[in-house]
Design an enzyme around this catalytic site. Structure first.
Site, PDB file in Angstrom:
ATOM      1  N   HIS A  86      39.915  40.173  38.986  1.00  0.00           N
ATOM      2  CA  HIS A  86      38.522  39.951  39.398  1.00  0.00           C
ATOM      3  C   HIS A  86      37.582  40.532  38.334  1.00  0.00           C
ATOM      4  O   HIS A  86      37.840  41.609  37.786  1.00  0.00           O
ATOM      5  CB  HIS A  86      38.257  40.599  40.763  1.00  0.00           C
ATOM      6  CG  HIS A  86      36.947  40.148  41.348  1.00  0.00           C
ATOM      7  ND1 HIS A  86      35.744  40.638  40.905  1.00  0.00           N
ATOM      8  CD2 HIS A  86      36.664  39.227  42.290  1.00  0.00           C
ATOM      9  CE1 HIS A  86      34.763  40.039  41.580  1.00  0.00           C
ATOM     10  NE2 HIS A  86      35.292  39.174  42.424  1.00  0.00           N
ATOM     11  N   GLU A 122      35.430  32.089  38.662  1.00  0.00           N
ATOM     12  CA  GLU A 122      34.234  32.781  39.129  1.00  0.00           C
ATOM     13  C   GLU A 122      33.360  33.178  37.944  1.00  0.00           C
ATOM     14  O   GLU A 122      33.573  34.254  37.340  1.00  0.00           O
ATOM     15  CB  GLU A 122      34.627  34.057  39.884  1.00  0.00           C
ATOM     16  CG  GLU A 122      35.389  33.814  41.164  1.00  0.00           C
ATOM     17  CD  GLU A 122      35.251  35.002  42.099  1.00  0.00           C
ATOM     18  OE1 GLU A 122      34.768  34.807  43.219  1.00  0.00           O
ATOM     19  OE2 GLU A 122      35.583  36.120  41.695  1.00  0.00           O
TER      20      GLU A 122
HETATM   21  P1  PGA Z   1      30.004  36.436  46.152  1.00  0.00           P
HETATM   22  O1  PGA Z   1      31.306  37.081  45.499  1.00  0.00           O
HETATM   23  O2  PGA Z   1      30.474  35.352  47.120  1.00  0.00           O
HETATM   24  O3  PGA Z   1      29.329  37.570  46.858  1.00  0.00           O
HETATM   25  O4  PGA Z   1      29.191  35.855  45.060  1.00  0.00           O
HETATM   26  C1  PGA Z   1      32.416  36.302  45.135  1.00  0.00           C
HETATM   27  C2  PGA Z   1      33.469  37.166  44.504  1.00  0.00           C
HETATM   28  O5  PGA Z   1      33.140  38.055  43.704  1.00  0.00           O
HETATM   29  O6  PGA Z   1      34.677  37.002  44.765  1.00  0.00           O
END
Ligand code: PGA
Length: 221
Positions: free
Chosen positions: A97, A146
């Site tokens: 992440h 992401e």
């Molecule tokens: P968010 O986070 O939905 O709050 O943007 C997503 C993540 O970091 O997995």
């Protein structure tokens, strides 16, 4: 048709009491949830056992995911949680992440070591990348795209761009079977992502913390 994969990333949020209240609320509205999605709840380590028990208690077709594992096997590594212990509760694990890459300076080599320990322990890896520049280790079949600027900002990537990136990841890494999108996913926008051909689901942070909004995301996906 493949089942959409909906993953809740609770990050460093929720006490045991708050997690139990979340499940109570979700169980109250569970009649509205069809079992046609793969749902994974990723709580902090302190909640893995509670979340597993709550899922069993309410007979939900949900899976448990850890948010991380150690890059060490069991042994003299104070404070670490090796893959085989996470596996006692979880069937999935988030690795890579961007918050850990940035806040804890986790680099590719370390992430690769975690993947090498997760897979033989039976954990399904959800490997997070920030974009096409991040290398995906061998053996990873589930990837979460992401983009950093989209996380927690209320400014998600466009569904078209997310679709392009997902498509390219699958082209570049034929081993990858599913790519999900994460970054400011909400009940309002989730279907814009899950309706894209190359996007197989979503990773949800902020909007997963509230049981009502998360169940709406499951419904709308
Ligand atoms: P968010 O986070 O939905 O709050 O943007 C997503 C993540 O970091 O997995």
């Amino acid at each position: 048709m493949k089942k959409p994969i909906i993953i809740a990333n609770w990050k460093a949020n929720k006490t045991t009491q708050e997690a139990i209240a979340w499940f109570q609320h979700l169980a109250d509205i569970r009649g509205q949830l069809a079992d046609d999605k793969v749902v994974v709840i990723c709580p902090g380590f302190h909640l893995l056992s509670t979340v597993k028990t709550q899922i069993q208690h309410f007979n939900l077709v949900f899976n448990v995911g850890a948010q991380d594992i150690s890059s060490f096997s069991a042994g003299a590594h104070t404070g670490e949680v090796p893959a085989e212990f996470a596996r006692e509760f979880a069937t999935y694990v988030l690795i890579g992440h961007s918050e850990r890459r940035e806040q804890l300076h986790e680099l590719d080599e370390l992430l690769e070591r975690k993947v090498r320990l997760a897979l033989p322990s039976g954990l399904q890896v959800i490997y997070c990348v920030r974009g096409l520049e991040d290398v995906i280790p061998q053996g990873v079949t589930l990837v979460a795209y992401e983009p950093v600027g989209a996380i927690g900002s209320g400014q998600p990537d466009t569904p078209e761009n997310a679709q392009d990136v997902a498509e390219q990841i699958k082209q570049n890494y034929p081993q990858v079977q599913a790519v999900i999108y994460g970054g400011s996913v909400s009940a309002e926008n989730v279907s814009l992502y899950t309706s894209q051909a190359a996007i197989d689901g979503v990773l949800v942070g902020g909007a997963s913390l509230d049981a009502a909004s998360f169940s709406e995301i499951i419904r709308n996906s």
